[in-house]
Design an enzyme around this catalytic site. Sequence first.
Site, PDB file in Angstrom:
ATOM      1  N   GLU A   1      46.405   9.592  79.955  1.00 43.23           N
ATOM      2  CA  GLU A   1      46.578  10.714  79.014  1.00 43.23           C
ATOM      3  C   GLU A   1      45.310  11.557  78.932  1.00 43.23           C
ATOM      4  O   GLU A   1      44.684  11.684  77.876  1.00 43.23           O
ATOM      5  CB  GLU A   1      46.963  10.201  77.628  1.00 43.23           C
ATOM      6  CG  GLU A   1      48.346   9.578  77.603  1.00 43.23           C
ATOM      7  CD  GLU A   1      48.859   9.289  76.197  1.00 43.23           C
ATOM      8  OE1 GLU A   1      48.029   9.169  75.280  1.00 43.23           O
ATOM      9  OE2 GLU A   1      50.086   9.190  76.012  1.00 43.23           O
TER      10      GLU A   1
ATOM     11  N   GLU B   1      55.039   5.714  80.520  1.00 45.24           N
ATOM     12  CA  GLU B   1      55.098   5.265  79.127  1.00 45.24           C
ATOM     13  C   GLU B   1      56.238   5.974  78.428  1.00 45.24           C
ATOM     14  O   GLU B   1      56.313   7.204  78.476  1.00 45.24           O
ATOM     15  CB  GLU B   1      53.818   5.631  78.354  1.00 45.24           C
ATOM     16  CG  GLU B   1      52.647   4.733  78.581  1.00 45.24           C
ATOM     17  CD  GLU B   1      51.470   5.078  77.655  1.00 45.24           C
ATOM     18  OE1 GLU B   1      51.689   5.440  76.483  1.00 45.24           O
ATOM     19  OE2 GLU B   1      50.336   4.997  78.136  1.00 45.24           O
TER      20      GLU B   1
HETATM   21  C1  BGP Z   1      49.730   6.608  74.240  1.00 44.52           C
HETATM   22  C2  BGP Z   1      48.743   5.669  74.837  1.00 44.52           C
HETATM   23  C3  BGP Z   1      49.007   4.245  74.652  1.00 44.52           C
HETATM   24  C4  BGP Z   1      49.885   3.868  73.492  1.00 44.52           C
HETATM   25  C5  BGP Z   1      50.985   4.852  73.158  1.00 44.52           C
HETATM   26  C6  BGP Z   1      51.640   4.656  71.805  1.00 44.52           C
HETATM   27  O1  BGP Z   1      49.010   7.604  73.605  1.00 44.52           O
HETATM   28  O2  BGP Z   1      48.532   5.898  76.213  1.00 44.52           O
HETATM   29  O3  BGP Z   1      47.790   3.582  74.759  1.00 44.52           O
HETATM   30  O4  BGP Z   1      49.276   3.262  72.471  1.00 44.52           O
HETATM   31  O5  BGP Z   1      50.565   6.182  73.253  1.00 44.52           O
HETATM   32  O6  BGP Z   1      50.824   5.180  70.794  1.00 44.52           O
HETATM   33  P1  BGP Z   1      50.497   4.417  69.473  1.00 44.52           P
HETATM   34  O7  BGP Z   1      50.025   3.067  69.862  1.00 44.52           O
HETATM   35  O8  BGP Z   1      49.450   5.199  68.812  1.00 44.52           O
HETATM   36  O9  BGP Z   1      51.756   4.378  68.691  1.00 44.52           O
END
Ligand code: BGP
Length: 471
Positions: free
Chosen positions: A178, A371
């Site tokens: 990201e 993701e």
């Molecule tokens: C993205 C990241 C992850 C992950 C996901 C969910 O931003 O790449 O590392 O954590 O989002 O976000 P969160 O854990 O803040 O709900």
Amino acid sequence: METNKFLWGGATAANQVEGAYQEGGRGLSNIDLLPFGEYRLSVAQGDMPYSDVPAGAYYPSHEAIDFYHTYKEDIRLLADVGMRAYRFSISWSRIYPTGLESKPNEEGLRFYESVIEELLKYNIEPIVTISHFDVPKGLMDAFESWKSREMVAMYEKYAMTLFERFKGKVKYWITFNEINMILHKPFTGAGISIKENENRDEVIYNAAHYEMVASALATKRLREVVPDAHIGAMLAAGDYYPYSSSPEDVREAQKANQETFFFLDVQSRGEYPRWALNKFQKSGIHIDITDEDKKLLKENTVDYISFSYYASRTSKADTTGVDTNTGNAAGGVVNPYLKRSEWGWMIDPLGLRIVMNSIWDRYQKPLFLVENGLGARDVLEEDDAIHDDYRIAYLKEHIDAIQTTMVEDGIPLLGFTMWSAIDLVSSSGGEMGKRYGLIYVDKDDNGEGTLRRIKKDSYHWFKEFLASSNI
Ligand code: BGP
């Protein structure tokens, strides 16, 4: 580039699963300094130096879900689901504890070697993120992290160590997770805090430039060392929709989309977009772009574009009286047409088809959804059941959207690694209670729990789905 199988799988990140933060010769990293609780957001946004966090804070990454010790058991569970791919990241400070060493830490390399061997044993394709919100503290101390060009050489050394060691075993690499998160959370994304006398945009865009140069250099090196491997950019994606058809809202959305795609413009087209160069010039922002950088960026664009997608975003020129509490770093306003998660994130499966089309239309490179998933509170019943039908519904709708996009729109997608393979520490909140996994981990927001792994209903559903999937 072609793959002979669609890479269905799951994803995690080192800082959110490994723990063992001081074992195996590992040094500290930026996320080890990100506390749970009221100061987390200010530190993550680079507004508060981590050193100002009062003593006694709880740091969730230190133990996380202890994957460092449980990886064999965890990978066995992933294999049992039928996963064909597992996306994980390497902790930079396990390989170079301060980042500055000239020789890597053998114990760190051996750990990842065993993880990779364990995956290959089950025919699971390793997808490796070189830096997932990860900078050794030693490099923050020495150079203020990505504020300095010195980081390019540090990253190159680290990436080369990985390529040399894991060649023949790892075919898919991602340079920075990201990468656009640096705009919203520069400490999380790049280990940088902004000082009072600094120009925030100048600091962030320079750091982003160095990351993109480092990414291009790693791309060049990988091609020299392992010509048959593939390397990709990774974007936190989701189109910004205009809140209404008023030209002001449409323009607002267009600007937000341009800012997001800025990173892929450089990493995939190899050139800075004109609007950005104009903006920098007009606002007196100096970006340290050399002729050599330009050449490197142009000649070493990525093979594929990976992205995360959780939600679409919505832009409005005048936000007076409109709900701006989207719960997400990407900002914007609440879209009245969409359902939302318990954390306020929009739920928009069609938005996945839309963003895949947007990315493809701009770059025409294979996509990889690395993701997507639902953060929700799960209830562990007395009989050890977890009935997460909401997560199943979310995944189903998004998988339908992927399939439609591939079949109806003809867009090539290399695979889908759902977030997350197993419950882990949330990146934004640092809590365990925001769960994404197919596998439940018994641990709460304050770090209490047995760390026992328990299969959720979504685990069984995904297993059945994979067994019957014809892509
Ligand atoms: C993205 C990241 C992850 C992950 C996901 C969910 O931003 O790449 O590392 O954590 O989002 O976000 P969160 O854990 O803040 O709900």
